[in-house]
Design a protein around this motif. Structure first.
Motif, PDB file in Angstrom:
ATOM      1  N   HIS A 156      40.865  34.619  30.740  1.00 51.97           N
ATOM      2  CA  HIS A 156      40.589  35.012  31.984  1.00 51.97           C
ATOM      3  C   HIS A 156      39.807  34.171  32.055  1.00 51.97           C
ATOM      4  N   LEU A 195      38.197  41.879  38.412  1.00 51.44           N
ATOM      5  CA  LEU A 195      39.488  42.269  37.794  1.00 51.44           C
ATOM      6  C   LEU A 195      38.954  43.468  37.417  1.00 51.44           C
ATOM      7  N   GLU A 243      44.464  47.442  35.677  1.00 57.29           N
ATOM      8  CA  GLU A 243      45.608  46.398  35.459  1.00 57.29           C
ATOM      9  C   GLU A 243      45.692  44.477  35.202  1.00 57.29           C
ATOM     10  N   GLU A 244      44.931  44.201  35.398  1.00 57.57           N
ATOM     11  CA  GLU A 244      44.856  42.457  35.543  1.00 57.57           C
ATOM     12  C   GLU A 244      44.739  42.173  33.956  1.00 57.57           C
ATOM     13  N   GLY A 262      43.639  47.789  42.754  1.00 58.73           N
ATOM     14  CA  GLY A 262      43.296  46.471  42.731  1.00 58.73           C
ATOM     15  C   GLY A 262      41.688  46.728  43.321  1.00 58.73           C
TER      16      GLY A 262
END
Ligand code: TXA
Ligand code: MG
Length: 309
Positions: A85, A192, A195-196, A295
């Motif tokens: 990331h 973020l 899940e990401e 999200g």
């Protein structure tokens, strides 16, 4: 002091390298930076923002190797998050090196580190002689700035320089993940989501851990002067010239100011600037439509709830 406005990342980096403080854009929000090992400049950040001394700063790096100047005992799972990331809107909290000033970490033995992905941020950080400690570039308690004009509104005459970039991409701050224990724990929801990040974390648990471990979450945040009210059902809205609305639906009544967004991304991108615009217009009540907490919606709801407190 006179605040210098510049579009040149080299000029802004020179301000840092000479011991000053400079605001700069990142992909999340604008930050207010100082050289991490420059204790006098770090002191200027807290003074300029009116920031409580117990709230630690995130340190921004240009190169992954810079982590070694700041941290020790970085666990394997943190290295994996970093590999995946960085650069991006993720802050990892790891064990700090002894030579990082305690004023940066507000007395904690851990340090938050992130590598922003914005182009101008990367050019600026690249030219700085050391990593750059930077909180969001707002007066303490106000909404985070997503434009250089919002930084100027809060900090004109209080900082040496503002690097003028575009409005920020994401609009809300990075996700902060505690990597000092056996498993990663999200301390602050952000750009973020879990899940990401591939983190299996129960929401209730992060909130408990976050409230205890991330000092910044204790303080009042993200607030416009107007009263903020969260609404699920747009039929209950009362209109009026001193009333404003932001959300995904269209309010059925006349409002002083309304921003209708086409999705959660756009809502997150616009919400802090919307709050500031409400203050400029003297709005008294702001209705924010709630969103699904998946999200970016999870971080968006976190910011809306704090603003409504
Ligand atoms: O996107 C962002 O993260 C932006 C840009 C400028 O990088 N920065 C930002 O900084 O939002 P600030 O200071 O507004 O928020 C930093 C958050 C606070 O909640 C603070 O408590 C937490 O990170 N934090 C920093 N260092 C920490 C540490 N060592 N342990 C726990 N929490 C930490
Ligand atoms: Mg902040």
């Amino acid at each position: 002091m006179k605040t210098k406005l510049t579009k040149d990342p080299v000029e802004a980096a020179e301000v840092i390298n000479r011991g000053g403080i400079a605001a700069f854009p990142t992909e999340t929000v604008y930050g207010l930076g100082a050289g991490v090992f420059d204790e006098s400049a770090i002191g200027k950040i807290f003074k300029a923002k009116g920031r409580p001394q117990d709230n630690p700063l995130i340190v921004h790096i240009a190169r992954v190797e810079d982590i070694e100047k700041l941290a020790v005992d970085v666990p394997v799972y943190a290295r994996e998050l970093i590999a995946e990331h960085f650069p991006g809107p993720l802050t990892v909290v790891v064990k700090k090196r002894a030579d990082v000033p305690m004023s940066v970490t507000a007395g904690l033995d851990s340090i938050g580190i992130r590598m922003p992905s914005g182009e101008l941020a990367r050019e600026f950080l690249w030219m700085c002689e050391m990593p750059v400690a930077a909180p969001s570039a707002n007066l303490s308690g106000r909404p985070s700035p997503t434009t250089w004009q919002a930084v100027l509104e809060d900090l004109d005459g209080r900082v040496d320089c503002i690097l003028q970039g575009d409005p920020t991409d994401v609009g809300i701050e990075s996700t902060v993940v505690d990597c000092t224990g056996d498993v990663p724990v999200i301390l602050r929801l952000g750009a973020l989501n879990s899940e990401e990040l591939g983190l299996k974390i129960v929401r209730g648990d992060d909130e408990v851990a976050g409230a205890v471990k991330s000092p910044g979450l204790r303080h009042r945040h993200y607030s416009p002067s107007a009263r903020v009210v969260l609404v699920d059902d747009l039929k209950v809205l009362a209109g009026g010239v001193n009333v404003a609305f932001i959300g995904l639906g269209t309010p059925g009544v006349e409002m002083g100011y309304a921003v209708v967004c086409s999705n959660e991304q756009e809502y997150a991108h616009k919400v802090f600037e919307f709050f500031r615009e409400c203050d400029r217009r003297g709005i008294e009540t702001i209705y924010c439509e709630t969103v699904w907490e998946g999200g970016i919606g999870a971080a968006l709801m976190d910011r809306l709830k704090r603003a409504a407190e």
